[in-house]
Write a protein that holds these residues in place. Structure first.
Motif, PDB file in Angstrom:
ATOM      1  N   ARG A   1       0.753  -1.286  -0.085  1.00 17.61           N
ATOM      2  CA  ARG A   1       0.106   0.217   0.081  1.00 17.61           C
ATOM      3  C   ARG A   1       1.002   1.150  -0.134  1.00 17.61           C
ATOM      4  O   ARG A   1       2.019   1.231   0.303  1.00 17.61           O
ATOM      5  N   ALA A   2       0.390   2.386  -0.357  1.00 16.39           N
ATOM      6  CA  ALA A   2       1.018   3.710  -0.367  1.00 16.39           C
ATOM      7  C   ALA A   2       1.406   4.022   1.019  1.00 16.39           C
ATOM      8  O   ALA A   2       0.659   3.579   2.015  1.00 16.39           O
ATOM      9  N   PRO A   3       2.478   4.686   1.696  1.00 19.78           N
ATOM     10  CA  PRO A   3       2.901   4.902   2.783  1.00 19.78           C
ATOM     11  C   PRO A   3       1.749   5.531   3.603  1.00 19.78           C
ATOM     12  O   PRO A   3       1.867   5.663   5.072  1.00 19.78           O
ATOM     13  N   ASP A   4       1.092   6.542   3.038  1.00 19.19           N
ATOM     14  CA  ASP A   4       0.028   7.204   3.791  1.00 19.19           C
ATOM     15  C   ASP A   4      -1.149   6.479   3.734  1.00 19.19           C
ATOM     16  O   ASP A   4      -2.288   7.364   4.474  1.00 19.19           O
ATOM     17  N   GLN A   5      -1.376   5.488   3.615  1.00 17.17           N
ATOM     18  CA  GLN A   5      -2.779   4.803   3.379  1.00 17.17           C
ATOM     19  C   GLN A   5      -2.882   3.830   4.381  1.00 17.17           C
ATOM     20  O   GLN A   5      -2.095   2.987   4.767  1.00 17.17           O
ATOM     21  N   ALA A   6      -3.872   3.916   5.069  1.00 21.85           N
ATOM     22  CA  ALA A   6      -4.294   3.061   6.236  1.00 21.85           C
ATOM     23  C   ALA A   6      -4.625   1.602   5.846  1.00 21.85           C
ATOM     24  O   ALA A   6      -4.869   1.463   4.708  1.00 21.85           O
ATOM     25  N   PRO A   7      -3.902   0.513   6.384  1.00 23.58           N
ATOM     26  CA  PRO A   7      -4.155  -0.902   6.068  1.00 23.58           C
ATOM     27  C   PRO A   7      -5.494  -1.187   5.807  1.00 23.58           C
ATOM     28  O   PRO A   7      -5.907  -1.884   4.859  1.00 23.58           O
ATOM     29  N   ILE A   8      -6.472  -0.842   6.735  1.00 25.14           N
ATOM     30  CA  ILE A   8      -7.850  -1.254   6.415  1.00 25.14           C
ATOM     31  C   ILE A   8      -8.304  -0.421   5.279  1.00 25.14           C
ATOM     32  O   ILE A   8      -9.065  -1.438   4.398  1.00 25.14           O
ATOM     33  N   PHE A   9      -7.778   0.708   5.080  1.00 26.76           N
ATOM     34  CA  PHE A   9      -8.459   1.424   3.585  1.00 26.76           C
ATOM     35  C   PHE A   9      -8.084   0.479   2.599  1.00 26.76           C
ATOM     36  O   PHE A   9      -8.723   0.292   1.466  1.00 26.76           O
ATOM     37  N   ALA A  10      -6.820   0.278   2.601  1.00 27.58           N
ATOM     38  CA  ALA A  10      -6.050  -0.438   1.270  1.00 27.58           C
ATOM     39  C   ALA A  10      -6.800  -1.815   1.351  1.00 27.58           C
ATOM     40  O   ALA A  10      -7.306  -2.224   0.009  1.00 27.58           O
ATOM     41  N   LEU A  11      -7.109  -2.366   2.205  1.00 31.24           N
ATOM     42  CA  LEU A  11      -7.941  -3.788   2.053  1.00 31.24           C
ATOM     43  C   LEU A  11      -9.311  -3.668   1.559  1.00 31.24           C
ATOM     44  O   LEU A  11      -9.886  -4.340   0.879  1.00 31.24           O
ATOM     45  N   HIS A  12      -9.877  -2.438   1.948  1.00 32.55           N
ATOM     46  CA  HIS A  12     -11.334  -2.488   1.519  1.00 32.55           C
ATOM     47  C   HIS A  12     -11.081  -2.078   0.069  1.00 32.55           C
ATOM     48  O   HIS A  12     -12.161  -2.675  -0.997  1.00 32.55           O
ATOM     49  N   GLN A  13     -10.321  -1.110  -0.345  1.00 36.35           N
ATOM     50  CA  GLN A  13     -10.371  -0.911  -1.713  1.00 36.35           C
ATOM     51  C   GLN A  13      -9.898  -2.209  -2.772  1.00 36.35           C
ATOM     52  O   GLN A  13     -10.596  -2.285  -3.874  1.00 36.35           O
ATOM     53  N   HIS A  14      -9.064  -3.085  -2.062  1.00 31.90           N
ATOM     54  CA  HIS A  14      -8.605  -4.269  -2.806  1.00 31.90           C
ATOM     55  C   HIS A  14      -9.929  -4.988  -2.928  1.00 31.90           C
ATOM     56  O   HIS A  14     -10.385  -5.745  -4.112  1.00 31.90           O
ATOM     57  N   PHE A  15     -10.845  -5.123  -1.982  1.00 34.59           N
ATOM     58  CA  PHE A  15     -11.816  -5.802  -1.970  1.00 34.59           C
ATOM     59  C   PHE A  15     -13.114  -5.481  -2.903  1.00 34.59           C
ATOM     60  O   PHE A  15     -13.638  -6.280  -3.698  1.00 34.59           O
TER      61      PHE A  15
END
Length: 207
Positions: free
Chosen positions: A77-91
């Protein structure tokens, strides 16, 4: 040369898995033996066991590319992106493309495959073991340079449970006869609600 050997091994592994899934869907998982699969793939039984430890692994190989996926999403994920947000985007991207892993794929073959996995107790049990490995990988990705913290493990487990519930719910709606397109808005709303709940807890603790 090693690259060619690896390619041949993967092709054999894929052929074995494809032959097994075809037999299981046609005749039923418990009615097909490992010897039946080996014969269908034109290999010996010992050869089959060099590639797979069990009948269940023959089935789950179809999704093997996605094992450890959540951990990869978090690490990449991007350095400034929260993990859960990255997982949500992926889903969400998976929902938008009707990816089988989200449960929102109405291809008859995919629906039948999911029914095989969800309705066969031994496959479902093996899938739980794979999920436990995924949780461990995601935990380490969340921990980063801070080993030993319990919170990443809790977050990883909650994510895995939420994702499984979302995927099973999507599949159940499709299995009842609805189309992926008609379910998509509901699946998107459900995913937003689920990841919002996860984010509220995770961001409170810096994740």
């Amino acid at each position: 040369m090693s690259g060619l050997r690896d390619l041949k091994k993967e092709r054999t592994r894929q052929a074995l898995s494809d032959a097994a899934v075809t037999l299981f869907l046609t005749r039923g998982f418990d009615q097909v033996s490992v010897a039946d699969v080996a014969a269908a793939a034109e290999v010996s039984k010992p050869t089959l066991f060099r590639y797979f430890d069990s009948k269940e692994d023959l089935v789950l190989h179809r999704a093997a590319d996605h094992f450890g996926e959540a951990a990869r999403v978090v690490r990449d994920r991007a350095p400034d992106q929260a993990p859960i947000f990255a997982l949500h985007q992926h889903f969400q991207r998976g929902l938008d493309s009707h990816a089988p892993t989200t449960g929102l794929c109405d291809s008859p073959d995919v629906l039948a495959y999911h029914r095989l996995v969800f309705d066969t107790p031994s496959i479902a049990a093996r899938l739980r073991e794979v999920t436990a490995d995924d949780i461990a990988s995601l935990t380490e990705a969340l921990r980063g340079a801070t080993p030993g913290d319990l919170l990443p493990r809790l977050i990883a487990a909650q994510y895995a449970i939420a994702r499984e519930i979302l995927a099973r719910e999507n599949w159940a709606k499709l299995a009842s006869g609805r189309t992926a397109a008609s379910v998509h808005p509901e699946a998107t709303a459900a995913a937003s609600a689920a990841f919002s709940l996860l984010a509220q807890g995770a961001t409170t603790h810096g994740y």
